[in-house]
Scaffold this motif. Sequence first.
Motif, PDB file in Angstrom:
ATOM      1  N   GLN A  41      -7.105 -51.351  40.324  1.00  0.00           N
ATOM      2  CA  GLN A  41      -7.623 -52.888  40.777  1.00  0.00           C
ATOM      3  C   GLN A  41      -7.253 -53.298  42.366  1.00  0.00           C
ATOM      4  O   GLN A  41      -7.838 -53.572  42.935  1.00  0.00           O
ATOM      5  N   ARG A  42      -6.067 -52.787  42.582  1.00  0.00           N
ATOM      6  CA  ARG A  42      -5.389 -52.711  44.056  1.00  0.00           C
ATOM      7  C   ARG A  42      -6.187 -51.886  44.945  1.00  0.00           C
ATOM      8  O   ARG A  42      -6.645 -52.036  45.928  1.00  0.00           O
ATOM      9  N   ALA A  43      -6.447 -50.527  44.555  1.00  0.00           N
ATOM     10  CA  ALA A  43      -7.094 -49.477  45.298  1.00  0.00           C
ATOM     11  C   ALA A  43      -8.764 -49.843  45.782  1.00  0.00           C
ATOM     12  O   ALA A  43      -9.171 -49.761  46.732  1.00  0.00           O
ATOM     13  N   ALA A  48      -3.839 -35.641  40.775  1.00  0.00           N
ATOM     14  CA  ALA A  48      -5.061 -35.916  41.332  1.00  0.00           C
ATOM     15  C   ALA A  48      -5.097 -37.351  41.612  1.00  0.00           C
ATOM     16  O   ALA A  48      -5.670 -38.054  42.700  1.00  0.00           O
ATOM     17  N   LEU A  49      -4.979 -38.327  40.710  1.00  0.00           N
ATOM     18  CA  LEU A  49      -5.125 -39.731  40.779  1.00  0.00           C
ATOM     19  C   LEU A  49      -4.049 -40.210  41.869  1.00  0.00           C
ATOM     20  O   LEU A  49      -4.373 -41.364  42.283  1.00  0.00           O
ATOM     21  N   ARG A  50      -2.825 -39.671  41.606  1.00  0.00           N
ATOM     22  CA  ARG A  50      -1.900 -40.098  42.569  1.00  0.00           C
ATOM     23  C   ARG A  50      -2.476 -39.779  44.113  1.00  0.00           C
ATOM     24  O   ARG A  50      -2.266 -40.890  44.939  1.00  0.00           O
ATOM     25  N   ALA A  51      -3.118 -38.839  44.283  1.00  0.00           N
ATOM     26  CA  ALA A  51      -3.607 -38.495  45.709  1.00  0.00           C
ATOM     27  C   ALA A  51      -4.748 -39.341  46.027  1.00  0.00           C
ATOM     28  O   ALA A  51      -4.755 -39.744  47.273  1.00  0.00           O
ATOM     29  N   LEU A  52      -5.181 -39.972  45.043  1.00  0.00           N
ATOM     30  CA  LEU A  52      -6.456 -40.937  45.482  1.00  0.00           C
ATOM     31  C   LEU A  52      -5.899 -42.385  45.414  1.00  0.00           C
ATOM     32  O   LEU A  52      -6.636 -43.429  45.527  1.00  0.00           O
ATOM     33  N   ASP A  53      -4.676 -42.627  45.277  1.00  0.00           N
ATOM     34  CA  ASP A  53      -4.083 -43.812  45.098  1.00  0.00           C
ATOM     35  C   ASP A  53      -4.584 -44.901  44.012  1.00  0.00           C
ATOM     36  O   ASP A  53      -4.413 -46.037  44.076  1.00  0.00           O
ATOM     37  N   LEU A  54      -4.814 -44.013  42.821  1.00  0.00           N
ATOM     38  CA  LEU A  54      -5.311 -44.632  41.753  1.00  0.00           C
ATOM     39  C   LEU A  54      -4.332 -44.947  40.843  1.00  0.00           C
ATOM     40  O   LEU A  54      -4.506 -45.500  39.569  1.00  0.00           O
ATOM     41  N   VAL A  55      -3.332 -43.917  40.801  1.00  0.00           N
ATOM     42  CA  VAL A  55      -1.910 -43.960  40.075  1.00  0.00           C
ATOM     43  C   VAL A  55      -0.781 -44.032  40.748  1.00  0.00           C
ATOM     44  O   VAL A  55      -0.735 -43.185  41.784  1.00  0.00           O
ATOM     45  N   ALA A  56       0.212 -44.499  40.409  1.00  0.00           N
ATOM     46  CA  ALA A  56       1.680 -44.639  41.116  1.00  0.00           C
ATOM     47  C   ALA A  56       2.610 -44.420  39.968  1.00  0.00           C
ATOM     48  O   ALA A  56       2.599 -44.328  38.793  1.00  0.00           O
ATOM     49  N   GLN A  80     -12.716 -42.333  47.246  1.00  0.00           N
ATOM     50  CA  GLN A  80     -12.635 -41.084  48.275  1.00  0.00           C
ATOM     51  C   GLN A  80     -13.743 -39.756  47.616  1.00  0.00           C
ATOM     52  O   GLN A  80     -14.371 -39.349  48.315  1.00  0.00           O
ATOM     53  N   ARG A  81     -13.700 -39.790  46.221  1.00  0.00           N
ATOM     54  CA  ARG A  81     -14.862 -38.899  45.597  1.00  0.00           C
ATOM     55  C   ARG A  81     -15.075 -39.157  44.090  1.00  0.00           C
ATOM     56  O   ARG A  81     -14.066 -39.956  43.551  1.00  0.00           O
ATOM     57  N   PRO A  82     -15.832 -38.607  43.707  1.00  0.00           N
ATOM     58  CA  PRO A  82     -16.147 -39.075  42.206  1.00  0.00           C
ATOM     59  C   PRO A  82     -14.869 -38.325  41.294  1.00  0.00           C
ATOM     60  O   PRO A  82     -14.356 -37.263  41.672  1.00  0.00           O
ATOM     61  N   LEU A  83     -14.507 -38.892  40.261  1.00  0.00           N
ATOM     62  CA  LEU A  83     -13.587 -38.432  39.415  1.00  0.00           C
ATOM     63  C   LEU A  83     -14.249 -37.611  38.158  1.00  0.00           C
ATOM     64  O   LEU A  83     -15.292 -37.473  38.179  1.00  0.00           O
ATOM     65  N   GLY A  84     -13.142 -36.592  38.027  1.00  0.00           N
ATOM     66  CA  GLY A  84     -13.616 -35.723  36.783  1.00  0.00           C
ATOM     67  C   GLY A  84     -13.409 -36.510  35.484  1.00  0.00           C
ATOM     68  O   GLY A  84     -12.870 -37.612  35.294  1.00  0.00           O
ATOM     69  N   ALA A  85     -13.874 -35.915  34.465  1.00  0.00           N
ATOM     70  CA  ALA A  85     -13.775 -36.421  32.973  1.00  0.00           C
ATOM     71  C   ALA A  85     -12.381 -36.927  32.483  1.00  0.00           C
ATOM     72  O   ALA A  85     -12.082 -37.785  31.899  1.00  0.00           O
TER      73      ALA A  85
END
Length: 237
Positions: A100-102, A77-85, A18-23
């Motif tokens: 991997q799933r996202a 922030a990663l949870r909002a991107l569905d990259l972390v649960a 959805q957007r670039p990640l921060g460091a």
Amino acid sequence: MSAETATGALEAHPVPLQRPLGAAEARVLGTLMEKARTVPDSYPLTLNMVVAGCNQRTSREPVMQLSEAEVQQALDALRALDLVAEAGGARVPHYAHNLQRALRIPEQSAVLLGLLMLRGPQTAAELRQNGERWYRFADVSSVEAFLEELQDRAAERGGPLVLKLPRAPGAREARWMHRLCGEPDVPVAGAALAAGSGAASGASAALTERVAALEAEVAGLRTQVARLMSELGLSPD
């Protein structure tokens, strides 16, 4: 299900980032991916465990010193991107990655992205060696094949996720870097070579000038010696 079928299923409905990640987000995500494979008995991780993993001084490039608040912000922030649960059923929140799933990518590609997030740009051979505890690639050619697949990822599938860097002067292999943090600022190889060539030319010109000055000084000294010997009546021999 075969590896080919599994990969095809993942790629059937690709999801772009959805957007670039921060460091800090990339470090948190990479840490969760690493611990899921290297210490599965302790996974998912608590906030304190994520902080400790992010701030390791080994297997990290660059070394970071993230605070608990910074890591929590990155996790949210990663949870909002569905990259972390967030794993349920525990008194203390535990976190697991969902990259991997996202992104709908196979295990091998996820491993390479995780390694690049944690260790920075690496060659295919370095990725194979550094990732032995994550996944055992058959050979370097296999690593390169997955990297090229990530680099050739079409725009409708989310676009490229890695970039092959120009080979540095004197280096035997080119390095790769991830693109999860946005478009990387990579110097053009030709410009770098031109700069190096210009510097070498400048050094050569300075050396030539210095040699000419020394030769002129020696010639002057020889003239003075010859005059003194003539005045003293001495033979040059």
